[in-house]
Design a protein around this motif. Structure first.
Motif, PDB file in Angstrom:
ATOM      1  N   TYR A  27       0.131   3.096  -1.288  1.00 56.54           N
ATOM      2  CA  TYR A  27      -1.297   2.794  -1.480  1.00 56.54           C
ATOM      3  C   TYR A  27      -1.571   2.113  -2.822  1.00 56.54           C
ATOM      4  O   TYR A  27      -2.440   1.236  -2.921  1.00 56.54           O
ATOM      5  N   ARG A  28      -0.834   2.461  -3.859  1.00 59.40           N
ATOM      6  CA  ARG A  28      -1.130   1.907  -5.180  1.00 59.40           C
ATOM      7  C   ARG A  28      -0.852   0.411  -5.264  1.00 59.40           C
ATOM      8  O   ARG A  28      -1.275  -0.239  -6.225  1.00 59.40           O
ATOM      9  N   PHE A  29      -0.167  -0.143  -4.252  1.00 56.68           N
ATOM     10  CA  PHE A  29       0.078  -1.580  -4.227  1.00 56.68           C
ATOM     11  C   PHE A  29      -0.918  -2.331  -3.338  1.00 56.68           C
ATOM     12  O   PHE A  29      -0.794  -3.544  -3.166  1.00 56.68           O
ATOM     13  N   PHE A  30      -1.876  -1.627  -2.763  1.00 53.27           N
ATOM     14  CA  PHE A  30      -2.903  -2.303  -1.968  1.00 53.27           C
ATOM     15  C   PHE A  30      -3.675  -3.268  -2.875  1.00 53.27           C
ATOM     16  O   PHE A  30      -3.879  -3.006  -4.070  1.00 53.27           O
ATOM     17  N   THR A  31      -4.129  -4.357  -2.294  1.00 52.28           N
ATOM     18  CA  THR A  31      -4.985  -5.255  -3.059  1.00 52.28           C
ATOM     19  C   THR A  31      -6.327  -4.569  -3.320  1.00 52.28           C
ATOM     20  O   THR A  31      -6.719  -3.637  -2.598  1.00 52.28           O
ATOM     21  N   PRO A  32      -7.057  -5.012  -4.347  1.00 53.46           N
ATOM     22  CA  PRO A  32      -8.357  -4.387  -4.620  1.00 53.46           C
ATOM     23  C   PRO A  32      -9.312  -4.426  -3.436  1.00 53.46           C
ATOM     24  O   PRO A  32     -10.103  -3.497  -3.235  1.00 53.46           O
ATOM     25  N   GLU A  33      -9.218  -5.474  -2.623  1.00 55.85           N
ATOM     26  CA  GLU A  33     -10.089  -5.576  -1.446  1.00 55.85           C
ATOM     27  C   GLU A  33      -9.649  -4.641  -0.336  1.00 55.85           C
ATOM     28  O   GLU A  33     -10.467  -4.194   0.476  1.00 55.85           O
ATOM     29  N   ALA A  34      -8.343  -4.325  -0.267  1.00 56.42           N
ATOM     30  CA  ALA A  34      -7.832  -3.478   0.810  1.00 56.42           C
ATOM     31  C   ALA A  34      -8.000  -1.995   0.515  1.00 56.42           C
ATOM     32  O   ALA A  34      -8.174  -1.190   1.439  1.00 56.42           O
ATOM     33  N   ALA A  35      -7.931  -1.605  -0.746  1.00 56.41           N
ATOM     34  CA  ALA A  35      -7.955  -0.178  -1.094  1.00 56.41           C
ATOM     35  C   ALA A  35      -9.155   0.564  -0.500  1.00 56.41           C
ATOM     36  O   ALA A  35      -8.998   1.665   0.059  1.00 56.41           O
ATOM     37  N   PRO A  36     -10.379   0.015  -0.568  1.00 55.85           N
ATOM     38  CA  PRO A  36     -11.517   0.755   0.000  1.00 55.85           C
ATOM     39  C   PRO A  36     -11.472   0.883   1.521  1.00 55.85           C
ATOM     40  O   PRO A  36     -12.212   1.692   2.088  1.00 55.85           O
ATOM     41  N   LEU A  37     -10.635   0.087   2.188  1.00 51.04           N
ATOM     42  CA  LEU A  37     -10.539   0.151   3.644  1.00 51.04           C
ATOM     43  C   LEU A  37      -9.684   1.315   4.118  1.00 51.04           C
ATOM     44  O   LEU A  37      -9.710   1.662   5.300  1.00 51.04           O
ATOM     45  N   ASN A  38      -8.910   1.916   3.214  1.00 49.37           N
ATOM     46  CA  ASN A  38      -8.023   3.008   3.611  1.00 49.37           C
ATOM     47  C   ASN A  38      -8.826   4.265   3.923  1.00 49.37           C
ATOM     48  O   ASN A  38      -9.825   4.567   3.264  1.00 49.37           O
ATOM     49  N   ALA A  39      -8.394   4.996   4.933  1.00 47.85           N
ATOM     50  CA  ALA A  39      -9.125   6.182   5.375  1.00 47.85           C
ATOM     51  C   ALA A  39      -9.090   7.308   4.352  1.00 47.85           C
ATOM     52  O   ALA A  39      -9.973   8.176   4.346  1.00 47.85           O
ATOM     53  N   VAL A  40      -8.064   7.335   3.498  1.00 50.61           N
ATOM     54  CA  VAL A  40      -7.956   8.349   2.451  1.00 50.61           C
ATOM     55  C   VAL A  40      -7.676   7.636   1.131  1.00 50.61           C
ATOM     56  O   VAL A  40      -7.366   6.443   1.118  1.00 50.61           O
ATOM     57  N   THR A  41      -7.781   8.378   0.043  1.00 49.30           N
ATOM     58  CA  THR A  41      -7.509   7.813  -1.278  1.00 49.30           C
ATOM     59  C   THR A  41      -6.402   8.631  -1.933  1.00 49.30           C
ATOM     60  O   THR A  41      -6.665   9.560  -2.711  1.00 49.30           O
ATOM     61  N   PRO A  42      -5.154   8.319  -1.629  1.00 52.02           N
ATOM     62  CA  PRO A  42      -4.046   9.092  -2.205  1.00 52.02           C
ATOM     63  C   PRO A  42      -3.982   8.926  -3.724  1.00 52.02           C
ATOM     64  O   PRO A  42      -4.253   7.850  -4.261  1.00 52.02           O
ATOM     65  N   THR A  43      -3.639  10.003  -4.400  1.00 48.55           N
ATOM     66  CA  THR A  43      -3.401   9.981  -5.835  1.00 48.55           C
ATOM     67  C   THR A  43      -2.080  10.696  -6.099  1.00 48.55           C
ATOM     68  O   THR A  43      -1.546  11.388  -5.218  1.00 48.55           O
ATOM     69  N   ARG A  44      -1.572  10.527  -7.313  1.00 48.54           N
ATOM     70  CA  ARG A  44      -0.355  11.256  -7.669  1.00 48.54           C
ATOM     71  C   ARG A  44      -0.598  12.753  -7.587  1.00 48.54           C
ATOM     72  O   ARG A  44       0.261  13.520  -7.133  1.00 48.54           O
ATOM     73  N   GLU A  45      -1.782  13.192  -8.002  1.00 51.50           N
ATOM     74  CA  GLU A  45      -2.099  14.621  -7.999  1.00 51.50           C
ATOM     75  C   GLU A  45      -2.211  15.192  -6.586  1.00 51.50           C
ATOM     76  O   GLU A  45      -1.955  16.381  -6.369  1.00 51.50           O
ATOM     77  N   SER A  46      -2.600  14.350  -5.625  1.00 55.75           N
ATOM     78  CA  SER A  46      -2.771  14.845  -4.253  1.00 55.75           C
ATOM     79  C   SER A  46      -1.526  14.628  -3.393  1.00 55.75           C
ATOM     80  O   SER A  46      -1.562  14.855  -2.188  1.00 55.75           O
ATOM     81  N   GLN A  47      -0.425  14.216  -4.017  1.00 49.81           N
ATOM     82  CA  GLN A  47       0.771  13.874  -3.240  1.00 49.81           C
ATOM     83  C   GLN A  47       1.257  15.026  -2.373  1.00 49.81           C
ATOM     84  O   GLN A  47       1.542  14.845  -1.190  1.00 49.81           O
TER      85      GLN A  47
END
Length: 335
Positions: free
Chosen positions: A214-234
């Motif tokens: 997910y961290r390599f998604f383009t800025p336009e693609a990131a908001p389209l993802n159903a979830v927002t993964p973070t290192r803390e939520s891995q």
């Protein structure tokens, strides 16, 4: 596959190791909670001794196995060439071919004829009389936080159901609305062109659960993802159907060397190599010139092909997770 040696197995100083309770350190972001419902296993604190003839045979077989899978990458590196599929395991992950080539028996196994074993000069090994093996106490003292984090991640991932509806759209989201010159593998054309690639992303539900994809998604693609993964939520999001979670088993295995055996590291490497091929066949790039026929995930047939392969990799990954947890439990005990 376990090695079927002919020499006898000798156990020394037998006593029961207390099981690791699965608690994660607060330094790793945990709350000291148990790692799912999976109990740690108890093992005898014994030493399995490998004769000199056996460990030399095992080391030679391991080196030959590694040489086969690294030859292409090393040749390309000498010639300053790159391969978008086959070089990934050597450029994204930090383990070098020379490190991969070293034979490690794993914690709990010592090598006879210590004076003739190169391991005596390697970090986290200790000599005891005529034997040399992994210094479990030193390794745990230095890598205890990593051991606990990896164990929790593996167990919590394994206990979730796999999800098989992502169809590899993470690679498409990495090039979504990008200028062609900014595409990571810009030397290879997009199968459907820029507009066609963007249309695939926009017409699908993107649901990537893996932070390092997910961290390599383009800025336009990131908001389209159903979830927002973070290192803390891995540890809360990772699931066994994810191709990148399967590839990362190689990362966790090599990070735990020498406590993890070379056989297990190489099994994880080969799974990651096979997954990477599917990952790039399902990606938007046209790699037919390199011999990679596309998995056309924009079609129903391609989706079915991708999901079937994904399920097979998930099964292989779950078996490796169990072996890695077992390897961690052999060392993660009170000193």
């Amino acid at each position: 596959m376990p090695y079927a040696g002919s020499s006898p197995v000798v156990y020394l100083a037998m006593r029961t190791r207390p099981p690791y309770d699965g608690r994660r350190s607060r330094a790793e972001g945990g709350q000291g909670r148990p790692c799912g419902d999976a109990p740690a296993l108890a093992y005898p604190r014994g030493v399995q001794v490998m004769s000199e003839a056996e460990w030399r045979e095992r080391a030679a077989a391991h080196e030959a196995r590694v040489d086969v899978v690294t030859a292409g990458h090393l040749a390309r590196r000498r010639d300053h060439r790159a391969h978008p599929v086959e070089d990934f395991l050597f450029t994204y992950y930090s383990f070098k071919p020379a490190q991969l080539r070293r034979f490690h028996p794993g914690a709990g196994t010592s090598l006879a004829a210590a004076a003739r074993a190169p391991h005596t000069d390697w970090r986290f090994y200790a000599v005891d009389g005529d034997l040399v093996g992994v210094d479990v106490d030193a390794f745990t003292a230095a890598r205890g936080d990593t051991l606990r984090f990896v164990r929790e991640l593996l167990v919590r991932t394994a206990e979730r159901p796999g999800r098989f509806g992502c169809f590899g759209l993470h690679e498409w989201a990495m090039v979504y609305r990008l200028d062609p010159s900014d595409v990571r593998h810009s030397g290879w054309p997009l199968r459907l062109g820029g507009a066609g690639t963007d249309a695939v992303v926009e017409s699908h539900r993107v649901a990537c659960s893996h932070f390092d994809a997910y961290r390599f998604f383009t800025p336009e693609a990131a908001p389209l993802n159903a979830v927002t993964p973070t290192r803390e939520s891995q540890t809360a999001l990772e699931q066994p159907g994810c191709l990148h979670a399967g590839m990362d088993l190689y990362k966790w295995a090599h990070k735990l060397v020498p406590a993890v055996s070379s056989d297990l590291v190489m099994d994880a490497f080969e799974l990651a190599r096979d997954i990477r091929a599917l990952d790039m066949r399902a990606a938007p790039y046209d790699l037919r010139e390199l011999g990679y026929d596309p998995v056309r995930i924009e079609t129903p047939e391609g989706k079915a092909e991708y999901a079937a392969a994904q399920r097979g990799f998930s099964a292989r990954g779950q078996a490796l997770r169990a072996r890695l947890v077992e390897a961690v439990d052999r060392v993660l005990v009170p000193a």
